[in-house]
Design a protein around this motif. Sequence first.
Motif, PDB file in Angstrom:
ATOM      1  N   GLY A 321     -31.973   8.880 -49.176  1.00 59.49           N
ATOM      2  CA  GLY A 321     -32.707   9.084 -50.558  1.00 59.49           C
ATOM      3  C   GLY A 321     -31.751   9.495 -51.812  1.00 59.49           C
ATOM      4  N   ARG A 322     -30.715  10.156 -51.490  1.00 58.74           N
ATOM      5  CA  ARG A 322     -29.598  10.564 -52.486  1.00 58.74           C
ATOM      6  C   ARG A 322     -29.060   9.407 -52.979  1.00 58.74           C
ATOM      7  NH1 ARG A 322     -25.330  14.438 -49.916  1.00 58.74           N
ATOM      8  NH2 ARG A 322     -25.079  12.725 -48.448  1.00 58.74           N
ATOM      9  N   ARG A 324     -30.697   6.420 -53.111  1.00 58.59           N
ATOM     10  CA  ARG A 324     -31.652   5.399 -53.818  1.00 58.59           C
ATOM     11  C   ARG A 324     -31.965   4.334 -53.033  1.00 58.59           C
ATOM     12  NH1 ARG A 324     -32.055   5.603 -60.095  1.00 58.59           N
ATOM     13  NH2 ARG A 324     -29.766   4.782 -59.991  1.00 58.59           N
ATOM     14  N   PRO A 327     -36.494   6.078 -51.006  1.00 58.84           N
ATOM     15  CA  PRO A 327     -37.094   6.683 -52.283  1.00 58.84           C
ATOM     16  C   PRO A 327     -36.449   8.131 -52.482  1.00 58.84           C
ATOM     17  CG  PRO A 327     -39.016   5.698 -50.882  1.00 58.84           C
ATOM     18  CD  PRO A 327     -37.697   5.712 -50.071  1.00 58.84           C
ATOM     19  N   GLN A 328     -36.374   8.590 -53.498  1.00 59.57           N
ATOM     20  CA  GLN A 328     -35.671   9.527 -54.000  1.00 59.57           C
ATOM     21  C   GLN A 328     -36.550  11.034 -53.432  1.00 59.57           C
ATOM     22  OE1 GLN A 328     -34.810   8.617 -58.179  1.00 59.57           O
ATOM     23  NE2 GLN A 328     -33.104   9.892 -57.679  1.00 59.57           N
ATOM     24  N   ARG A 332     -35.149  15.629 -51.929  1.00 56.98           N
ATOM     25  CA  ARG A 332     -35.705  16.879 -52.743  1.00 56.98           C
ATOM     26  C   ARG A 332     -35.382  17.990 -51.743  1.00 56.98           C
ATOM     27  NH1 ARG A 332     -38.374  16.644 -57.216  1.00 56.98           N
ATOM     28  NH2 ARG A 332     -39.289  14.580 -57.849  1.00 56.98           N
ATOM     29  N   LEU A 462     -32.181  -5.116 -52.469  1.00 58.25           N
ATOM     30  CA  LEU A 462     -31.405  -3.956 -53.049  1.00 58.25           C
ATOM     31  C   LEU A 462     -29.996  -4.660 -53.269  1.00 58.25           C
ATOM     32  CD1 LEU A 462     -31.992  -0.902 -51.005  1.00 58.25           C
ATOM     33  CD2 LEU A 462     -32.516  -1.259 -53.270  1.00 58.25           C
ATOM     34  N   HIS A 466     -30.003  -3.888 -56.963  1.00 58.11           N
ATOM     35  CA  HIS A 466     -29.121  -2.711 -57.265  1.00 58.11           C
ATOM     36  C   HIS A 466     -27.799  -2.594 -55.811  1.00 58.11           C
ATOM     37  CE1 HIS A 466     -32.397  -1.408 -59.478  1.00 58.11           C
ATOM     38  NE2 HIS A 466     -33.371  -1.528 -58.520  1.00 58.11           N
ATOM     39  N   ARG A 469     -26.170   0.545 -55.139  1.00 56.74           N
ATOM     40  CA  ARG A 469     -26.747   1.589 -54.136  1.00 56.74           C
ATOM     41  C   ARG A 469     -26.406   1.203 -52.741  1.00 56.74           C
ATOM     42  NH1 ARG A 469     -32.928   1.928 -56.513  1.00 56.74           N
ATOM     43  NH2 ARG A 469     -32.460   2.219 -58.661  1.00 56.74           N
ATOM     44  N   ALA A 491     -34.155  16.124 -56.908  1.00 52.38           N
ATOM     45  CA  ALA A 491     -33.763  14.905 -56.434  1.00 52.38           C
ATOM     46  C   ALA A 491     -32.441  14.579 -57.010  1.00 52.38           C
ATOM     47  CB  ALA A 491     -34.852  13.782 -56.253  1.00 52.38           C
ATOM     48  N   GLN A 493     -29.661  12.206 -58.046  1.00 48.22           N
ATOM     49  CA  GLN A 493     -29.710  10.987 -58.775  1.00 48.22           C
ATOM     50  C   GLN A 493     -28.299  10.144 -58.534  1.00 48.22           C
ATOM     51  OE1 GLN A 493     -32.201  10.442 -60.950  1.00 48.22           O
ATOM     52  NE2 GLN A 493     -33.170  12.359 -60.457  1.00 48.22           N
ATOM     53  N   SER A 494     -28.383   9.224 -58.615  1.00 48.53           N
ATOM     54  CA  SER A 494     -27.125   7.944 -58.140  1.00 48.53           C
ATOM     55  C   SER A 494     -27.341   6.917 -59.211  1.00 48.53           C
ATOM     56  CB  SER A 494     -27.390   7.700 -56.960  1.00 48.53           C
ATOM     57  OG  SER A 494     -28.394   6.809 -56.476  1.00 48.53           O
TER      58      SER A 494
END
Length: 494
Positions: A321-322, A324, A327-328, A332, A462, A466, A469, A491, A493-494
Motif C-alpha cells: 500500500g505504501r 500504491r 490501495p493506500q 494507514r 500498473l 504506473h 510503482r 498514508a 505517498q509515493s
Amino acid sequence: MSGERVPGLRREAIGLREVLFQSITAMAPAAAVAASIPSGAAFAGGSLPLSLLIALVACLFTASCVAELARQLPAAGSVATYAAQGLHPAVGFLVGWGYVFVEALVPPLLLLQLGFTTAGTLHQEWSSYPGDLWWPWSLAGAAVIAAAGYFGVRASARFGTVLGVFEVLVFVVFAVWLIVKAGGDNTSSVFGTSHTAEGYQGISGVFAGSVYTVLAFAGFEAAAPLAEETKDPRRTMHRAVLGAALAIGLFYVLTTYAMAVYFGPDRFAGFGASGAASWEGVARASFGLFWVLVFLAVVNSTIANANACANVSTRTAFALGRIRVFPQLFARVHPRHRSPVAGIAVQWAVALAAMLGLGFSYDPVTAFLLLATVIVTVVIGVYIVVNLACAGYFLRRRRELFKPVRHLLFPLLGIVAFVPALLTAAGLPVFDFVSELTAPVSYAGPVVGAWMIAGVMVLIFLLRRHPGRIAETARVHFDDSPTPEPRQSGAVQS
C-alpha cells in the motif's frame, strides 16, 4: 516519491526474542507435532524421526537463503522485495500479491482449527456440549488476535512470545517424560530405514514421510516482514529466521523420537492426529490429566500462529500500500500504536468471512483442509522463487559478497527439496504416495489460479499506467531517513 514525511511503522520496537518467536509461532510447533507431522507416519512409520531430520536439512537450505536476503534487504515487503531485487520488480509484485493473499487466509484456517478442536474436546468430556458448536470459540480467537494487532507490534510480538514459550515447553516436558518412560525401548534404529510402513519399505518410505513433514516447517520466514520494526534488523533477522528453522526442526525430531520409542516403532505407522493412537490419546491413556496441557498447547498454538500470520499479512499489505500497488488504505497506521490499523481491520473481516462462510457452507474440518491446501501451495511456490531470488541477487547485485555454496548451491538444493512438497500439496500424483485431491479440497488449485490471474491483470495495468510503482517493489524503505512521530494517522505517498 513525493518526499513528504508521513508516519510509518514504529522503528526499533522489538528485538531478537520477539522476532524469533514470530517465526516460531508461525510454524505452529505444537499443532504441527500433534496434527501435521503424524501424516508422515503412514509412510515412514517408526522411521519418521529420520524423515524429519531430512526435512530439517532441506528446509535449512531455504531458510539460509531467506536469512541472507533478510540481512541485506530489511523490508516489510520481505519476500516481495527479495524477488524484486533478485529477479525483477514484476516478479516481486506477483510474489507479494500471492503471499499477502495466503497469509491473510492463515488466521481463518487456525481459527477453524481452534473451533473444532475445542468443541470436539468439550463434547468428548461432556456429551451435553454440542460437538458442532465450534464457531463461538473461533469468534473469541478472532477478537483476541485483532486486539493484539491493534495495540501494535510490541503487544502482538510479546503476546506471541508468551504463547510460543508455553506450547514448546509443554511438548518438550512431555517428550522427555516419554523418553524416560520408554526406558530400554529407546533406540537409535528410528533414525534408520528398518521401521517404515508396509508398502513403503526402506528409503522410499522415509522420503515420502519427509515430503509430508516438510510442510510443518512452513512459517520460518515470518520474522522477515517485521524488519522495519526491529532493532538492528540486518543482524536480528538473519539470526531469527535461521534460529527458528533450526530450533523447531530439532524440537520436531525430539518430540517425534520420544513418541516413536514410547508408542513402539513397529506400530507407529498407525499413529495419527486423533483417537487412541495420537498425542492426546497417549496422554489420556497413560499420563492422567497431562492431556489437558497437551490440549491447551495445541489450542494455544492455533492462536499464536494466527497472531503471527496476521502480523505477516498486514505488514506485507502495508508495504504494498505504501508504494500504491495496493490501495493506500493499507498504509494507514494508528497515530499512537503505529500499527497498520486499516490492514488489521481488513484482515479481521477476511478472517470472519472465510471462517464462517466456508465453515458453515461445508464443515469446519473440510474448510480447514481447503484453506490449508491453498496456503501451502502458494507458500511453497514463494519459497522456490525466493531461492531463485537469492542466487539472482548475489550474482547480479552483490557479486562482491557472492559465495558459491551459500548463494548458489543452497538455493538449488532448496528448490529440489520443495518441488516434491509442492506437487504433494497440490495433489498431483507424480509420486505413488500422493493421492489426488477430492472436492471441495480440489478447488484449491482453481482458487490459487484465479487469484494469480487477477494479479497478472493488475500487474499489466500498473506497468502500462504506473510503471514506477512496480519498480518501487524493490525499494528498501529501512534505508530512508527516519520519519518523525506523527500526530495523526496517514498514508504513505509515493
